[in-house]
Enzyme design. Structure first.
Site, PDB file in Angstrom:
ATOM      1  N   ASP A 286       0.806  -1.241  -0.014  1.00 42.34           N
ATOM      2  CA  ASP A 286      -0.149   0.160  -0.029  1.00 42.34           C
ATOM      3  C   ASP A 286       1.084   1.247  -0.066  1.00 42.34           C
ATOM      4  O   ASP A 286       2.111   1.222   0.229  1.00 42.34           O
ATOM      5  CB  ASP A 286      -0.809  -0.161   1.193  1.00 42.34           C
ATOM      6  CG  ASP A 286      -2.290   0.588   1.103  1.00 42.34           C
ATOM      7  OD1 ASP A 286      -2.140   1.660   0.136  1.00 42.34           O
ATOM      8  OD2 ASP A 286      -3.500   0.351   1.468  1.00 42.34           O
TER       9      ASP A 286
ATOM     10  N   TYR B 298     -14.270   5.590 -13.156  1.00 37.80           N
ATOM     11  CA  TYR B 298     -14.219   4.587 -12.369  1.00 37.80           C
ATOM     12  C   TYR B 298     -14.904   3.194 -12.619  1.00 37.80           C
ATOM     13  O   TYR B 298     -14.457   2.317 -12.805  1.00 37.80           O
ATOM     14  CB  TYR B 298     -14.718   4.841 -10.883  1.00 37.80           C
ATOM     15  CG  TYR B 298     -14.994   3.818  -9.863  1.00 37.80           C
ATOM     16  CD1 TYR B 298     -14.119   3.522  -9.031  1.00 37.80           C
ATOM     17  CD2 TYR B 298     -16.244   3.037  -9.637  1.00 37.80           C
ATOM     18  CE1 TYR B 298     -14.016   2.624  -8.054  1.00 37.80           C
ATOM     19  CE2 TYR B 298     -16.282   2.029  -8.733  1.00 37.80           C
ATOM     20  CZ  TYR B 298     -15.280   1.775  -8.155  1.00 37.80           C
ATOM     21  OH  TYR B 298     -15.355   1.017  -7.070  1.00 37.80           O
TER      22      TYR B 298
ATOM     23  N   LYS C 280     -13.276  -0.391 -13.616  1.00 44.03           N
ATOM     24  CA  LYS C 280     -13.600  -1.572 -13.062  1.00 44.03           C
ATOM     25  C   LYS C 280     -14.489  -2.741 -14.147  1.00 44.03           C
ATOM     26  O   LYS C 280     -14.177  -3.783 -13.928  1.00 44.03           O
ATOM     27  CB  LYS C 280     -14.778  -1.362 -12.148  1.00 44.03           C
ATOM     28  CG  LYS C 280     -14.053  -0.682 -10.744  1.00 44.03           C
ATOM     29  CD  LYS C 280     -12.914  -1.366 -10.265  1.00 44.03           C
ATOM     30  CE  LYS C 280     -12.698  -0.731  -8.860  1.00 44.03           C
ATOM     31  NZ  LYS C 280     -11.323  -1.445  -8.305  1.00 44.03           N
TER      32      LYS C 280
END
EC number: 1.1.1.-
Lengths: 259, 115
Positions: free
Chosen positions: A32, A154, A158
């Site tokens: 991360d 977005y 996806k």
């Protein structure tokens, strides 16, 4: 016990998935931007290369699972970040550990979204991602796009991610590595606690049937449990699946799409 | 009559009032979308109607335009699917009391078809 690598596990669904896997005795490596076991910016090629080099150095004998969960939603961030992190940050990390997964007959899970079924995705953008996949050119193309339309990008990233899973999974599966996608519904996160009233009204208009009359957002644990299962050897029959973990939202809005 | 309550709820885009027109285990079928090559809608249960139309009314996916109630079971209208308009008939097939004309009648089955 296995070695599970997960991106974006410092918070939200990723953190809960990591917690569940650790409780089951697995070694979990969180990649991360902050607070990771490996800290890397997966929205950049350099960041991805560094993280992949670290994984190969740590686990030359292979890993059991790769969960590509890191992502960012639209609205405030640059479109280029959505493109680079959500799509390339997942697909390039998955490709980059394929050899490690192959060594242990492991599996890969990517985090998509149930928004892919709600008509928001731009198919031209999804097509560029899947068919051209030239990160530099696509990022250059969208550099001046208003972040206010980020939700469209977005959904496009996806959608492309889910289609990438469908396209790649037959080959990967034939080589012993399963590849699947989870498509979560609306989940309670730090971001959703700060929504504007109009954002919350829009979110509530995408109902989660299992939460009818209750808190409209799903708990991250509901997604994490499914993610841990799909990544596990118990899901050995699953490959190329886009699993909607949304409490029935997709069934409500798209009941006729059974395949 | 419940047909008037149904029309009022549709025009007000009130998903809760719309759901209140139906019995708990009702059926709502809409065969109009396939006219324009979209998925038809098949909803089972009052809660599903409430949730489905919460979504459709919020995001502009459905509107009832120029409704003409012709009897206690039928309304003739233009169904507006996010800008695509189809001339339609909504027909109450069954009510809980069989009459559909009482103050407390609730719809058990309603079907929307192309007019």
């Amino acid at each position: 016990m296995g070695i599970y690598v997960i991106t974006g596990a410092s918070s939200g669904i990723g953190a809960k998935t990591a917690e569940i896997l650790r409780e089951r005795g697995h070694e979990v490596v969180n990649i991360d931007l902050k607070d990771g076991d490996i800290e890397a910016n997966l929205a950049t090629k350099e960041g991805r290369a560094g993280a992949l080099a670290e994984l190969h150095e740590r686990y030359p004998e292979g890993i059991d699972a790769m969960i590509c969960n890191a992502g960012v939603s639209g609205g405030k961030v640059p479109i280029s970040l959505i493109i680079s992190l959500n799509y390339f940050g997942a697909t390039e990390m998955a490709r980059g550990v394929f050899d490690l997964l192959e060594k242990k007959g492991g599996s890969c899970v990517v985090t998509s979204s149930n928004s892919i079924a709600q008509g928001a995705a731009r198919m031209d953008v999804a097509g560029m991602l899947n068919n051209q996949a030239d990160e530099d050119r696509i990022v250059e193309l969208v550099k001046d796009v208003d972040p206010a339309v980020g939700h469209v990008y977005y959904a496009s990233t996806k959608y492309a991610l889910a289609r990438w899973v469908r396209r790649m999974s037959p080959d990967w599966g034939s080589r012993g590595v399963r590849l699947n996608a989870i498509a979560p519904g609306n989940v309670r996160t730090a971001m959703t606690s700060n929504m504007l009233p109009e954002q919350r009204a829009a979110m509530e208009a995408i109902p989660v049937p299992t939460h009818f009359g209750e808190e409209p957002l799903m708990d991250p644990e509901e997604i994490a449990n499914a993610m841990a299962f799909v990544a596990s050897p118990e899901a050995s029959g699953l490959n190329g699946v886009v699993l909607f973990v949304d409490g029935g939202t997709d069934a409500l809005l798209n009941s006729e799409k059974v395949y | 009559m419940v047909i008037n309550d149904f029309v009022t709820a549709m025009q007000n885009k009130d998903h809760e009032a719309l759901a209140a027109c139906f019995t708990e285990e009702c059926r709502f079928f809409d065969y109009c979308p396939s006219v324009v090559k979209r998925e038809n809608s098949f909803l089972f249960g009052r809660n599903a109607i409430e949730m489905f139309f919460h979504n459709k009314f919020t995001f502009g996916g459905y509107a009832m335009r120029d409704p003409r109630v012709t009897n206690e079971r039928t309304v003739n209208f233009y169904a507006d699917y996010n800008g695509t308009i189809i001339h339609a008939l909504a027909q109450i097939e069954n009510c809980n009391d069989g009459a559909c004309s009482l103050d407390d009648s609730l719809i058990q089955e309603l079907v929307i078809r192309p007019a």
